[in-house]
Design a protein around this motif. Structure first.
Motif, PDB file in Angstrom:
ATOM      1  N   GLN A  31       0.852  -1.199   0.000  1.00 49.50           N
ATOM      2  CA  GLN A  31       0.000   0.000   0.000  1.00 49.50           C
ATOM      3  C   GLN A  31       0.883   1.242   0.000  1.00 49.50           C
ATOM      4  OE1 GLN A  31      -2.514   1.544   3.462  1.00 49.50           O
ATOM      5  NE2 GLN A  31      -4.062   0.489   2.204  1.00 49.50           N
ATOM      6  N   GLY A  32       0.475   2.242  -0.761  1.00 48.88           N
ATOM      7  CA  GLY A  32       1.226   3.486  -0.816  1.00 48.88           C
ATOM      8  C   GLY A  32       0.502   4.522  -1.670  1.00 48.88           C
ATOM      9  N   GLU A  33       1.203   5.594  -1.962  1.00 44.19           N
ATOM     10  CA  GLU A  33       0.633   6.707  -2.740  1.00 44.19           C
ATOM     11  C   GLU A  33       1.329   6.778  -4.092  1.00 44.19           C
ATOM     12  OE1 GLU A  33       0.683  11.533  -2.457  1.00 44.19           O
ATOM     13  OE2 GLU A  33       0.078  10.439  -0.633  1.00 44.19           O
ATOM     14  N   ILE A  34       0.525   6.922  -5.135  1.00 43.34           N
ATOM     15  CA  ILE A  34       1.074   6.983  -6.492  1.00 43.34           C
ATOM     16  C   ILE A  34       1.645   8.370  -6.769  1.00 43.34           C
ATOM     17  CG2 ILE A  34       0.441   7.014  -8.946  1.00 43.34           C
ATOM     18  CD1 ILE A  34      -1.349   4.705  -8.493  1.00 43.34           C
ATOM     19  N   SER A  35       2.799   8.369  -7.397  1.00 42.11           N
ATOM     20  CA  SER A  35       3.366   9.620  -7.901  1.00 42.11           C
ATOM     21  C   SER A  35       4.116   9.331  -9.186  1.00 42.11           C
ATOM     22  CB  SER A  35       4.298  10.261  -6.863  1.00 42.11           C
ATOM     23  OG  SER A  35       5.459   9.470  -6.682  1.00 42.11           O
ATOM     24  N   ASN A  36       4.373  10.407  -9.937  1.00 39.53           N
ATOM     25  CA  ASN A  36       5.118  10.286 -11.200  1.00 39.53           C
ATOM     26  C   ASN A  36       4.448   9.285 -12.146  1.00 39.53           C
ATOM     27  OD1 ASN A  36       7.230  11.500 -12.529  1.00 39.53           O
ATOM     28  ND2 ASN A  36       8.712   9.939 -11.997  1.00 39.53           N
ATOM     29  N   PHE A  37       3.108   9.341 -12.206  1.00 40.26           N
ATOM     30  CA  PHE A  37       2.342   8.384 -13.013  1.00 40.26           C
ATOM     31  C   PHE A  37       2.466   8.723 -14.498  1.00 40.26           C
ATOM     32  CE2 PHE A  37      -1.510   7.192 -15.258  1.00 40.26           C
ATOM     33  CZ  PHE A  37      -1.605   5.840 -14.948  1.00 40.26           C
ATOM     34  N   LYS A  38       2.698   7.686 -15.326  1.00 38.31           N
ATOM     35  CA  LYS A  38       2.785   7.866 -16.776  1.00 38.31           C
ATOM     36  C   LYS A  38       2.097   6.695 -17.465  1.00 38.31           C
ATOM     37  CE  LYS A  38       7.222  10.317 -16.631  1.00 38.31           C
ATOM     38  NZ  LYS A  38       8.653  10.285 -17.014  1.00 38.31           N
ATOM     39  N   ALA A  39       1.203   7.041 -18.402  1.00 38.95           N
ATOM     40  CA  ALA A  39       0.558   6.029 -19.242  1.00 38.95           C
ATOM     41  C   ALA A  39       1.256   6.050 -20.587  1.00 38.95           C
ATOM     42  CB  ALA A  39      -0.934   6.320 -19.387  1.00 38.95           C
ATOM     43  N   HIS A  40       2.043   5.014 -20.891  1.00 41.44           N
ATOM     44  CA  HIS A  40       2.836   4.973 -22.116  1.00 41.44           C
ATOM     45  C   HIS A  40       1.952   4.643 -23.309  1.00 41.44           C
ATOM     46  CE1 HIS A  40       6.167   3.869 -24.840  1.00 41.44           C
ATOM     47  NE2 HIS A  40       6.884   4.680 -24.059  1.00 41.44           N
ATOM     48  N   THR A  41       2.395   5.084 -24.482  1.00 44.10           N
ATOM     49  CA  THR A  41       1.635   4.808 -25.706  1.00 44.10           C
ATOM     50  C   THR A  41       1.546   3.317 -25.999  1.00 44.10           C
ATOM     51  OG1 THR A  41       3.669   5.133 -26.977  1.00 44.10           O
ATOM     52  CG2 THR A  41       2.207   7.028 -26.752  1.00 44.10           C
ATOM     53  N   SER A  42       2.460   2.535 -25.449  1.00 44.04           N
ATOM     54  CA  SER A  42       2.415   1.077 -25.629  1.00 44.04           C
ATOM     55  C   SER A  42       1.265   0.443 -24.869  1.00 44.04           C
ATOM     56  CB  SER A  42       3.738   0.463 -25.161  1.00 44.04           C
ATOM     57  OG  SER A  42       3.937   0.703 -23.776  1.00 44.04           O
ATOM     58  N   GLY A  43       0.672   1.209 -23.938  1.00 45.31           N
ATOM     59  CA  GLY A  43      -0.393   0.666 -23.113  1.00 45.31           C
ATOM     60  C   GLY A  43       0.044   0.307 -21.708  1.00 45.31           C
ATOM     61  N   HIS A  44       1.368   0.311 -21.457  1.00 39.85           N
ATOM     62  CA  HIS A  44       1.880  -0.001 -20.137  1.00 39.85           C
ATOM     63  C   HIS A  44       1.766   1.235 -19.231  1.00 39.85           C
ATOM     64  CE1 HIS A  44       3.137  -3.416 -22.307  1.00 39.85           C
ATOM     65  NE2 HIS A  44       4.338  -2.975 -22.692  1.00 39.85           N
ATOM     66  N   LEU A  45       1.655   0.975 -17.907  1.00 38.87           N
ATOM     67  CA  LEU A  45       1.605   2.044 -16.915  1.00 38.87           C
ATOM     68  C   LEU A  45       2.885   2.028 -16.099  1.00 38.87           C
ATOM     69  CD1 LEU A  45      -2.060   1.624 -15.565  1.00 38.87           C
ATOM     70  CD2 LEU A  45      -1.255   3.018 -17.490  1.00 38.87           C
ATOM     71  N   TYR A  46       3.464   3.210 -15.888  1.00 36.81           N
ATOM     72  CA  TYR A  46       4.672   3.346 -15.086  1.00 36.81           C
ATOM     73  C   TYR A  46       4.389   4.368 -13.983  1.00 36.81           C
ATOM     74  CZ  TYR A  46       6.868   1.094 -19.108  1.00 36.81           C
ATOM     75  OH  TYR A  46       7.198   0.216 -20.115  1.00 36.81           O
ATOM     76  N   PHE A  47       4.743   4.036 -12.740  1.00 30.62           N
ATOM     77  CA  PHE A  47       4.537   4.965 -11.637  1.00 30.62           C
ATOM     78  C   PHE A  47       5.441   4.590 -10.476  1.00 30.62           C
ATOM     79  CE2 PHE A  47       1.403   1.578 -11.342  1.00 30.62           C
ATOM     80  CZ  PHE A  47       1.460   1.175 -10.018  1.00 30.62           C
ATOM     81  N   THR A  48       5.463   5.490  -9.489  1.00 30.48           N
ATOM     82  CA  THR A  48       6.205   5.262  -8.258  1.00 30.48           C
ATOM     83  C   THR A  48       5.206   5.106  -7.123  1.00 30.48           C
ATOM     84  OG1 THR A  48       8.067   6.582  -9.049  1.00 30.48           O
ATOM     85  CG2 THR A  48       7.926   6.216  -6.685  1.00 30.48           C
ATOM     86  N   LEU A  49       5.448   4.109  -6.270  1.00 24.40           N
ATOM     87  CA  LEU A  49       4.631   3.912  -5.082  1.00 24.40           C
ATOM     88  C   LEU A  49       5.457   4.340  -3.880  1.00 24.40           C
ATOM     89  CD1 LEU A  49       1.783   2.768  -4.482  1.00 24.40           C
ATOM     90  CD2 LEU A  49       2.905   0.638  -3.778  1.00 24.40           C
ATOM     91  N   LYS A  50       4.903   5.243  -3.043  1.00 22.25           N
ATOM     92  CA  LYS A  50       5.705   5.827  -1.980  1.00 22.25           C
ATOM     93  C   LYS A  50       4.893   5.931  -0.701  1.00 22.25           C
ATOM     94  CE  LYS A  50       4.465  10.543  -3.225  1.00 22.25           C
ATOM     95  NZ  LYS A  50       3.736  10.816  -2.008  1.00 22.25           N
ATOM     96  N   ASP A  51       5.656   6.088   0.385  1.00 23.18           N
ATOM     97  CA  ASP A  51       5.059   6.467   1.666  1.00 23.18           C
ATOM     98  C   ASP A  51       5.940   7.556   2.254  1.00 23.18           C
ATOM     99  OD1 ASP A  51       7.297   5.140   2.571  1.00 23.18           O
ATOM    100  OD2 ASP A  51       6.211   3.379   3.299  1.00 23.18           O
ATOM    101  N   GLU A  52       5.823   7.794   3.535  1.00 23.08           N
ATOM    102  CA  GLU A  52       6.577   8.888   4.143  1.00 23.08           C
ATOM    103  C   GLU A  52       8.089   8.688   4.086  1.00 23.08           C
ATOM    104  OE1 GLU A  52       4.147   7.249   5.464  1.00 23.08           O
ATOM    105  OE2 GLU A  52       2.510   8.673   5.825  1.00 23.08           O
ATOM    106  N   GLY A  53       8.536   7.447   4.037  1.00 24.21           N
ATOM    107  CA  GLY A  53       9.967   7.230   4.145  1.00 24.21           C
ATOM    108  C   GLY A  53      10.645   6.646   2.941  1.00 24.21           C
ATOM    109  N   SER A  54       9.911   6.121   1.962  1.00 26.64           N
ATOM    110  CA  SER A  54      10.592   5.443   0.858  1.00 26.64           C
ATOM    111  C   SER A  54       9.682   5.374  -0.361  1.00 26.64           C
ATOM    112  CB  SER A  54      11.008   4.033   1.302  1.00 26.64           C
ATOM    113  OG  SER A  54      11.799   3.418   0.309  1.00 26.64           O
TER     114      SER A  54
END
Length: 407
Positions: A31-54
């Motif tokens: 569980q975490g918070e999404i940031s730096n979310f990107k939906a690529h033209t290929s259909g893949h999703l790229y993002f960062t999952l974060k919390d307060e420390g990492s």
């Protein structure tokens, strides 16, 4: 004892084997918070999952993405299920996501929405408050990191569109604790100058935490207080900050911010050539118009030349004189004919003309014509007029050779 020397690839492959062999890492729920979310033209999703420390990088392939009803966005709290795997070529590890469940909005994103709504109610983002961007600025001030990708992108656009355009760089931190104050201070310094036409605030993409210095109320007020139009090029297409809403113009990237503010030299050249062509056409049309006016004026001068007027008036006098003489002749002829007719008529009605036929006119003392015998008896004196004269007789005198007819 010397350890075995490994190559980088060998080390990364060894780490990958350890991770792949771990039972827990093959099926994790995080569980975490999404940031730096990107939906690529290929259909893949790229993002960062974060919390307060990492934080940890995540990827969700197209076939798993198709199961989602709604795409996540930066700031969303989610619980993901997937496997942790190492990426040998990059020497990194990430979570390959099989499932994603939304848990609500992240704290930072919720704060962002609160700030945005509050400033919008104040009218800070009204379209009527936005200032037009000068089409041909003399100097453009750029507030950005002097070593970041944003300034390199802007300079690249500058070299392509207009190498002669003047840029004034104001170096600031675009991330971290001092970033907000440095950007606001740079805005204040630029507004003290009189030679800057446009301001660009730029930085590359990042997570909501990376861009947070551009989400403050103080930043929004500083941008709106600027007397010089402000263009923002912060992050990527999907990144929106409070500064973007407060700016006079929001660009999706630093490169686009440069394209929207730096005039294209070739466009300007084309405009110059077009204006030159239009100016030539206007000059030619004006010359034709003036030539036409000149011809009309010359014709007017010739028509109104005093000598021409005098000749024309003399001709008019001569024509009038001739017409008057002709009218007099016609009138005389007409009057002569009337006189002749009147003379003939008078001659026809002249009683003395009958005397030529042997007739005589007898008148009494009152010059009354005596037409009967009784009027002759009543006359005391009578006068007899014949063709060659007249004779007067008193009553009682014997008329020689005249016999009075009796009944």
């Amino acid at each position: 004892m010397n350890s075995k020397v490994l190559s980088v690839s060998s080390l990364n492959n060894y780490i990958k084997k350890i991770i792949d062999a771990d039972f827990i890492l093959r099926n994790v729920n995080v569980q975490g918070e999404i940031s730096n979310f990107k939906a690529h033209t290929s259909g893949h999703l790229y993002f960062t999952l974060k919390d307060e420390g990492s934080r940890i990088n995540c990827v969700m392939f197209r076939q798993e993405r198709q199961k989602l009803r709604v795409l996540p966005r930066d700031g969303d709290k989610v619980t993901i299920r997937g496997r942790v795997a190492a990426y040998v070529q990059g020497g990194t590890y990430q979570i390959y996501v099989d499932d994603l469940q939304s848990e609500g909005t992240g704290d930072l994103y919720a704060k962002f929405l609160q700030i945005k709504e509050r400033l919008a109610r104040e009218g800070l983002f009204d379209e009527t408050r936005r200032r037009p961007i000068p089409p041909n600025p003399q100097k453009i001030a750029v507030i950005t990191s002097p070593t970041g990708a944003a300034i390199r992108d802007i300079i690249k656009v500058l070299r392509t569109r207009h190498p002669g355009q003047c840029l004034v760089i104001y170096p600031v931190q675009v991330q971290g604790e001092t970033s907000e104050k440095e950007v606001i201070a740079a805005l204040a310094r630029i507004n003290q100058r009189q030679d800057i036409d446009t301001i660009i605030i730029a930085r590359g993409g990042g997570s909501i935490e990376d861009l947070w210095s551009f989400n403050s109320e103080a930043m929004a007020y500083a941008i709106r207080a600027s007397r010089i139009p402000v263009v923002t090029g912060i992050g990527h297409d999907i990144d929106f900050t409070i500064a973007d809403f407060a700016a006079d113009l929001r660009a999706a990237t630093p490169s686009q911010a440069a394209e929207l503010t730096i005039p294209n030299r070739m466009d300007n050249l084309g405009q110059i050539l077009d204006k030159k062509r239009r100016l030539r056409q206007l000059m030619e049309a004006r010359m034709r118009q003036e030539k036409s006016h000149l011809v009309m004026n010359l014709r007017f001068i010739r028509q109104n030349d005093p000598r021409t007027i005098l000749v024309n008036e003399m001709k008019n006098v001569s024509d009038h004189k001739e017409r008057m003489a002709q009218a007099i002749r016609l009138r005389l002829d007409r009057e002569e004919r009337r006189l002749e007719r009147a003379t003939s008529l008078l001659s026809a009605y002249n009683p003395y003309n009958v005397l030529d036929k042997g007739y005589a006119i007898i008148q009494n003392e009152s010059n009354e014509v005596l037409k009967t015998v009784s009027s002759l008896d009543a006359a005391h004196m009578f006068r007899i007029r014949v063709r060659d004269g007249e004779a007067t007789y008193q009553k009682g005198e014997k008329l020689n050779g005249i016999e009075r007819e009796t009944n």
